[in-house]
Design an enzyme around this catalytic site. Structure first.
Site, mmCIF file in Angstrom:
data_model
loop_
_atom_site.group_PDB
_atom_site.id
_atom_site.type_symbol
_atom_site.label_atom_id
_atom_site.label_comp_id
_atom_site.label_asym_id
_atom_site.label_seq_id
_atom_site.Cartn_x
_atom_site.Cartn_y
_atom_site.Cartn_z
ATOM 1 N N SER A 142 -44.400 -35.644 23.577
ATOM 2 C CA SER A 142 -43.890 -35.306 24.909
ATOM 3 C C SER A 142 -43.811 -36.490 25.856
ATOM 4 O O SER A 142 -43.138 -36.422 26.876
ATOM 5 C CB SER A 142 -44.767 -34.212 25.538
ATOM 6 O OG SER A 142 -46.126 -34.616 25.566
ATOM 7 N N ASP A 202 -48.150 -33.315 35.732
ATOM 8 C CA ASP A 202 -48.450 -31.899 35.502
ATOM 9 C C ASP A 202 -49.795 -31.620 34.858
ATOM 10 O O ASP A 202 -50.037 -30.533 34.356
ATOM 11 C CB ASP A 202 -47.341 -31.268 34.647
ATOM 12 C CG ASP A 202 -47.212 -31.933 33.274
ATOM 13 O OD1 ASP A 202 -48.035 -32.819 32.951
ATOM 14 O OD2 ASP A 202 -46.282 -31.581 32.527
ATOM 15 N N HIS A 235 -48.910 -35.253 31.603
ATOM 16 C CA HIS A 235 -47.851 -36.257 31.566
ATOM 17 C C HIS A 235 -47.770 -37.028 32.878
ATOM 18 O O HIS A 235 -48.239 -36.552 33.914
ATOM 19 C CB HIS A 235 -46.521 -35.574 31.242
ATOM 20 C CG HIS A 235 -46.622 -34.679 30.051
ATOM 21 N ND1 HIS A 235 -46.856 -33.317 30.172
ATOM 22 C CD2 HIS A 235 -46.575 -34.945 28.728
ATOM 23 C CE1 HIS A 235 -46.936 -32.776 28.962
ATOM 24 N NE2 HIS A 235 -46.785 -33.744 28.071
#
Length: 377
Positions: A34, A348, A351
């Site tokens: 991610s 968040d 990240h």
């Protein structure tokens, strides 16, 4: 007059040097999780999948103005690298009707180095209790390499043509390992038990790097992992009642950071050994730990909010010290982002913000966070 001529000559030299480094690569091929995914997760499971909050506002708010499948408010490190090299932002490899002649991004949010079929809730806040859970991830590095192999015939017609084509490309093996360790830690394993897997995870990443070299890659950037103990999500989910478990200078969890450091040390050492076996290949170890730990230790020095910007996430509804709550995760209805993401390190809970990614990318491109820097001589 001589001074003006000298300045002009220096300017022309720097301009030509910058152009030569940009022109050095005709494409970029990227792998990872991610921290690198530019949309494959959303394509893989569909944009309307319940619980897949990465395709909902305020993701993407800063640069794109809308969600793009990136787990940030804007661009990622791979985006800044592409822009610095004068190349377009990398399209997700699963995109339809897309040319990949200038590169492709095979990274998928939640991907692991080792094969696994679980996606830990701690690293996917939208997998919240009581909320719709996203589909489990079963994408590993070997799957991404398989997609790369399947794409080869559309890029080059013969082994020799592929050697030539990939010899002009930059390969980026992005952050991998975080999710492997996360699965174990969320599953109840201790940090020591997770650390026992470091050699196997590192060996998998290095084997993938060697495979790409054998495919024709002559320039590869391999990323370490960030300090896991500084992520707001981990500071909430894996909190300790013992004050000695926290680093006094950063407030991060010491044990998790030790795990990250062990991974990075073994990876860096293994890449050095790999480079010795392939002297014609430029292998860059990209340090993701050093910049993020520096942000945590002295946020104001880097332009982040000294009070909240280091360990408190920008997008979340948790309140408190870290603003992280699984039941009020970024992208859920009623959960808003902070007014100015650029003064926050974390977006968040896991990240980073575009601002933090930009600083990391600069450190990889020009130093000091890469050995050797991508734009180094």
């Amino acid at each position: 007059m001589k001074h003006a001529i000298l300045c002009l000559q220096i300017s022309l030299f720097l301009s030509s040097f910058s152009y030569s480094m940009q022109a050095q690569y005709s494409s970029i091929f990227s792998f990872g999780d991610s921290y690198t995914d530019t949309g494959n997760k959303v394509i893989l499971f569909g944009p309307t999948t319940p619980g897949l909050l990465i395709n909902k506002p305020p993701y993407g708010m800063t640069f794109f103005g809308h969600p793009t499948g990136r787990l940030s408010d804007g661009r990622l490190v791979i985006d800044f690298i592409a822009q610095a090299l004068g190349l377009p932002l990398l399209p997700p490899s699963l995109s339809k009707n897309q040319s990949f002649k200038q590169g492709a991004n095979f990274a998928v949010a939640g991907a692991t180095a080792l094969k696994t079929s679980t996606s830990p809730a701690a690293f996917y806040p939208q997998a919240a209790g009581g909320g719709a859970k996203p589909p489990p991830n079963n994408v590993s590095l070997s799957d991404e390499l398989g997609w790369f192999d399947a794409m080869k015939p559309s890029l080059c017609g013969s082994p020799q043509a592929c050697k030539e084509f990939f010899g002009k490309a930059l390969f980026v093996v992005g952050e991998l390992g975080w999710n492997d360790y996360g699965v174990m830690l969320v599953g109840g394993k201790s940090v020591a038990e997770a650390q026992a897997y470091v050699p196997r995870i590192v060996a998998t990443i290095v084997a993938a790097t060697e495979k790409l070299i054998n495919d024709g890659a002559t320039a590869i950037v391999v990323s370490g992992i960030s300090p896991m103990g500084c992520a707001p999500g981990n500071l909430v989910m894996l909190a300790s009642q013992n004050g000695a478990d926290y680093e006094p200078d950063t407030g991060c969890l010491k044990g998790l950071n030790d795990l990250s450091k062990a991974h990075n040390a073994q990876l860096s050492q293994a890449l050095t050994a790999l480079g010795g076996r392939y002297p014609g290949t430029r292998i860059t170890y990209a340090d993701l730990y050093a910049p993020v730990i520096a942000f945590a230790a002295a946020p104001a020095r880097f332009g982040f909010d000294g009070a909240d910007g280091a360990l408190r996430d920008c997008c979340g509804g948790g309140g408190g010290k870290y603003n992280f709550n699984l039941s009020a995760a970024c992208g859920m209805p009623g959960v808003a982002a902070c007014a100015n993401p650029s003064v926050y390190v974390n977006w968040d809970g896991v990240h980073l913000t575009e601002a933090a990614y930009h600083l990391v990318a600069d450190g990889w491109l020009r130093g000091p966070y890469a050995r050797p820097p991508i734009l180094g001589a």
